[in-house]
Each structure stands twice: as C-alpha cells, then as structure tokens.
Design a protein around this motif. Structure first.
Motif: not given
Length: 616
Positions: A338, A362-363, A366, A369-370, A409, A413, A416, A420, A520, A524
């Motif tokens: 991040r 998809i990572d 995320n 969004i963070s 995943e 997602f 989330r 949010s 990835r 997981n």
C-alpha cells in the motif's frame, strides 16, 4: 539661445540662468509632461502675469506659476508618443489601424526601449485604441511584430516588452548579450527561450551559441546548490536548445548527468517544478547519469514521490530500456505494501492495457479502495476526488480488474465495496452492476455464500509445491531469457517493422501477468493433505460415486484442491462447475451437473468415502 523675455527675468534676478534657459524652451506650442497631470501642450506664455497656461489632456487651460512650471514640467521631443498623442491624436489612431507594429515600436522608443504590457496598455488605451478594441488590437500587433526581430514580445504578461537598439549588433548577438546580462536563472531561462524561438536568426549556430552554452554552464556550476530547481530547468533547456539547433556543447560544459549525480538527494523535489516538455529529457538522462543499473532503482524511487506527468515519463524510460519487468516487480510490491501514490494508482488504471497490464488485477482494486478510504479518513485532501472518479466513473475498470480473480477473491471484493462507507448508494449499485456484468456468477456466489466463512484457496501440498516450482522457473529462467530475447531483437533494426521485437514484447506481457497470477494465488493458498475430510456430504478431499438418474450409468469422481484437477483421471478441482454442483450433497440426494455439450443432466449421489484412505 535664451529667449529675450527670459533673459530680462534673469538679469532682474527673478530667475537663475538654468531656469531661464529651461523657460526659453517652454514656449507656446511645445509639448510637456507633468508627473500628476500627464501630457499637455503649452497654450499661452504670460511672463508679465508670472504664469504659463497648459492644455493638459484632461485639464484644459490650466495656469501654472513660472517657477512651478519650470520645476515640474518636462519638455517632450516632437516624436515622443505622448507629444504625438497631444498634438496629433488622429494621426496616432490612423497608425494604430494601419501599422500596429510601428505604434508599438514608437511606444518603446518613447519609454526607454522596454516596458511592461500593462504600461503599454495604459499608454495607448483608451485615447489611441478604445478599451473595447484593445485586446483584439494587441493580438494583431503581436502578429505584425513577428517580422520585427529586434522587438521582443514576452511570453508572459509579467515579463517586459523590449526593443533592441544597438548599432552594428545583429539580433542573434543581441539575444546572446541579453542572456549574459540576465541577473538570475529565471531571467536567463527566459532569454534562452527567446533564443530557441528565433533560432533561424543564427547563421552559424555552433559558433554563435557557444557563448550561451558556456554562460549556462558557468551559472549552473556556481548556483545549483542554492537553487537546484532553477538550475535543473536551465540546464535541461540548454540541452534542448542544443538538440534543436544541432549544435554541440563546448568542451568542458557542465553536463546534466553531473548535476543529476551531485543533486541526487534532492532530485525528486527539484523535478516537481519542471514543465512537461523537459520531464522526458530529465528522466532520459538517468541511464547515463548513474553507474551500471543504479538508474533503474533511482527511477523507481521517483515513482512514489512525483506527480502524474512524471509517472508516465519514468515508465516510458524504463520501457524504452527494456526494464518493464523491474517496473512490474516494483508495482506489485508497492500494491502489496500500500505504498502507491494517487497519481501512480490513476496511471496504472489508464495503462491497464499497456505498461501496467501485468499488475492490473483485483489486488490493485483492493489497493485503490484502501487509498480512497485512507484519504477520506484523513479529511479528504483535494486529490481524493481524482482517484475516486477514476475508480467509480470508468465503466470498464472494475470488470477488467476481476476477470482473472477466483470466486473467493471476487466475493470478498464485492463485499468490501458493499461495506465501504466512501461510496454513496448510487455508486455502490453501479459498481456492483459492472462486477455482475463482467462475472455473472457473482450474484449466485453472493447468495449461496451469504453465511459462509471467509476461506483461503485450498490446494494440495503437491500442487502448491508444483506451483512454486513453476513460479521459480518463470522468475529465474523464462522472464530473464525473454528479456535477453527483447534486447537481441532490438538490435535487428527499426522497431516499427521488427516482428521479433514485437513478438518478444508480447510474450513479456504474458509472462509478467502469469507471474502476478501465480504470486497472488500462492499468497491466498492454504495447503492440505485432506486428512480428516468429512464424508457426511460431498466435499474437498472426498471420493464420490454417482449414477445418472435417467440411464443408471455410474461414475466416480475425486474432489481435491484448486490446482489438482485432472479430467482424464476423474479428479475435479473443487472450483470446477461439476464439483460445485456436487459439494454439500448427501448420499441419496440428486443434483443437476453440467455436461461437455453445455446442457445438464441429473445425477444421484450413491456413496462418499475419504480420499486419503484410497490414496493410502
């Protein structure tokens, strides 16, 4: 020669001789200027009454005592613009219409050959050119002045309009002199820009530009520690001029590579002030500025410290030097940690079919969004809206992010996004609609797994080890070999027609994306030997016997981890559609399972037994 009447006043002791000489020039019809009342024309000489009468532009018939007039009035030459404005206003208006460039030059001659654009406007508007017409008139005047190279029209309103008036000095020599006389680096940068603008005035560019190049080198060498931003811009502008002029820098010139090495700790901050036109040149100098491959790490370090324009330029330089694999590795690491700036995240979204393709997944979703949530929690700085808009308004973005994601995943997602607080209801529904459009199975996943505990990707230890070996082979063998292939193909010639180069670059994108996928998945994954698998229902680590409800045909399937599927041996990955249809069923229960033709058939679970027993 002193006027007889003025001589009498001097003889009588009423005026000094210098004042008498000045009074002699202030005769009726002469044009004068007063610092408060402006320009005017002497209308009457009344020595007996101890006064002069002046018709000022805004104050007609104004009397002045002789002593006051002598001390406060300045005589204007006949050709001075103010004198002509008083004596021949109609003639000036005609000149403004027929020859605007000549009027500008007259204004400069009357003003010491330099003036601000505001001063020019105050001089001409509204008396000579009406206020309503001035903007249009000035545009026409600028076009007309292009042919008068001795008149320098500023690029910015804060700079001076100038007229060069040196006999025997060419415009080219005058511009070089202007550069030398400029007092600071900002002024020198302006002078350098003027040289490049009028480069066609230089007949022997290498010889004539050499003093300019030396002036820049000496200035930067002395002042860069105190003014690194200005020094960097001035040196890059010099190099751009040398390239455009096809003129070599003199021996001993201070090179951009030297400055980059010396100013290395402050480069990121210094480069933030560079105009877009110079950013590319700045980063293209990195490979020769830093030893061996240190330039790659230096470039990558700048990615998280600079703005959006710089991100694109850094990526372009890495790409041009066949270092996309290093860029991909850096981006992947930054996504996980991040550590990506708003500008870099937005760039990755824009370049999802280009330079960031291998890490667009998809990572990244995320991570975005963070970042939006963190910015929102911190009080919502101005740049939050840009990232929010990039994520929420690009209709194809989230769908492309999840196209390779596994079911778990995808489900996490989606949950989330729904949970949010940074998205309003309309945006949340829009994002979910795009996800379902891209992955229609999402709706069923959300319904069937509403109460399901979050789970990792279940894999056998054997398949996990095999995936690790495959990843290691990619990283240590296939990707490095592909990089060599690219470098070899580059030597074949014109890259636009180089099939080998294009093919190798396409293969690089495939390999880098596969590397991201493997990494990835391994992050997981949860390894298992399937010991202790329940046989009450069909599940992971079980062997299930089924029979066709219509034909009575019997089959046996083994349901194992995500990477264990082997159709020839009737081994199913638990993520396969066939396994999903059977999982959770008890002996005697029926289920619709897919067929190779795309239709479905009804089967009955006959028996369930543990896989590990059979294996033993």
């Amino acid at each position: 020669m002193m006027h007889p009447e003025a001589e009498k006043l001097v003889q009588a002791g009423k005026l000094s001789r210098p004042d008498g000489e000045k009074l002699s020039k202030l005769q009726a019809g002469a044009c004068v200027v007063h610092k408060s009342w402006g320009a005017g024309r002497i209308a009457e000489w009344d020595l007996l009454g101890d006064r002069l009468v002046v018709d000022f532009e805004e104050k007609k018939g104004h009397p002045l005592k002789l002593s006051f007039a002598i001390g406060s009035l300045d005589l204007l030459p006949d050709e001075h613009l103010l004198a002509r404005r008083v004596a021949d206003l109609d003639g000036l208006k005609k000149l403004a219409t027929e020859n605007p460039a000549e009027l500008v030059e007259l204004s400069l001659k009357s003003h010491g050959n330099s003036m601000s654009l505001d001063a020019l406007e105050a001089l001409l508007s509204p008396r000579v050119v009406s206020a309503a017409d001035y903007k249009t008139w000035w545009s026409a005047a600028k076009k007309a002045l292009k042919d008068r190279r001795h008149v320098v029209v500023p690029a910015k309103r804060t700079e001076l309009l100038m007229r060069r008036d040196a006999e025997g000095v060419t415009p080219a020599d005058a511009m070089i002199a202007d550069l030398a006389k400029a007092r600071d680096m900002k002024a020198k940068l302006t002078a350098l820009a003027r040289i490049q603008k009028d480069l066609d005035l230089f007949t022997d560019r290498s010889t004539q530009l050499a003093p300019a190049f030396d002036e820049v080198s000496n200035t930067v060498r002395k002042a860069w520690k105190l003014h690194p931003k200005e020094a960097l811009q001035l040196l890059l502008a010099r190099d751009e001029l040398a390239e455009v002029a096809k003129a070599a820098l003199p021996e001993g010139s201070f090179k951009i590579e030297e400055l980059l090495r010396d100013a290395r700790p402050t480069l990121a901050e210094a480069s933030s002030a560079l105009p877009a036109a110079l950013l590319s040149r700045f980063y293209r100098a990195f490979p020769s500025a830093f030893p061996e491959r240190a330039w790659v790490q230096e470039s990558l370090n700048h990615l998280t410290k600079t703005g959006g324009r710089a991100v694109a330029e850094i990526a372009a330089v890495l790409d041009a030097n066949d270092e996309l694999d290093q860029l991909a590795e850096f981006l992947k690491r930054s996504v996980r940690n991040r550590q990506l700036s708003t500008d870099l995240l937005i760039w990755m979204c824009k370049e999802r079919n280009g330079k960031s393709e291998s890490v667009f997944d998809i990572d990244l979703g995320n991570a975005i969004i963070s970042a939006i949530e963190d910015d929102n929690a911190a009080g919502g700085p101005k740049r939050v809206g840009r990232l929010y808009d990039a994520f929420a308004e690009d209709a194809g973005l989230v769908g492309e992010m999840v196209k390779d994601a596994d079911d778990d995943e995808l489900r996490l997602f989606s949950k989330r996004i729904l949970a949010s607080q940074v998205f309003d209801d309309l945006t949340r529904r829009s994002l979910m609609g795009r996800l379902i459009k891209a992955r229609p199975e999402l709706q069923e996943l959300m319904e069937n797994n509403a109460s399901r505990q979050e789970s990792a990707l279940v894999v056998s230890w054997e398949s996990m080890e095999k995936r690790k070996v495959d990843l290691e082979d990619l990283v240590k063998n296939k990707i490095p070999q592909n990089k060599k292939d690219i470098q070899i193909a580059r030597e074949y010639g014109d890259l636009r027609e180089n099939f080998e180069y294009k093919s190798a670059r396409q293969q690089q994108a495939v390999l880098l994306r596969l590397q991201s996928k493997y990494e990835r998945e391994l992050r997981n994954a949860r390894g298992t030997d399937f010991v202790g698998s329940s046989t009450e229902t069909v599940g992971i680590g079980t062997i299930v016997d089924i029979e066709d409800v219509v034909t009575g045909a019997k089959q046996t399937y083994t349901i194992l981890g995500a990477w264990d599927g082997d159709p020839d041996k009737h081994i199913l990955s638990y993520l396969s559609e066939m396994a999903k249809a059977l999982i959770g069923k008890k002996p005697g229960e029926e289920s619709e399972v897919p067929t190779d033709s795309g239709a479905s058939r009804k089967v009955r679970v006959v028996a369930i037994r543990p896989y590990i027993t059979a294996a033993a």
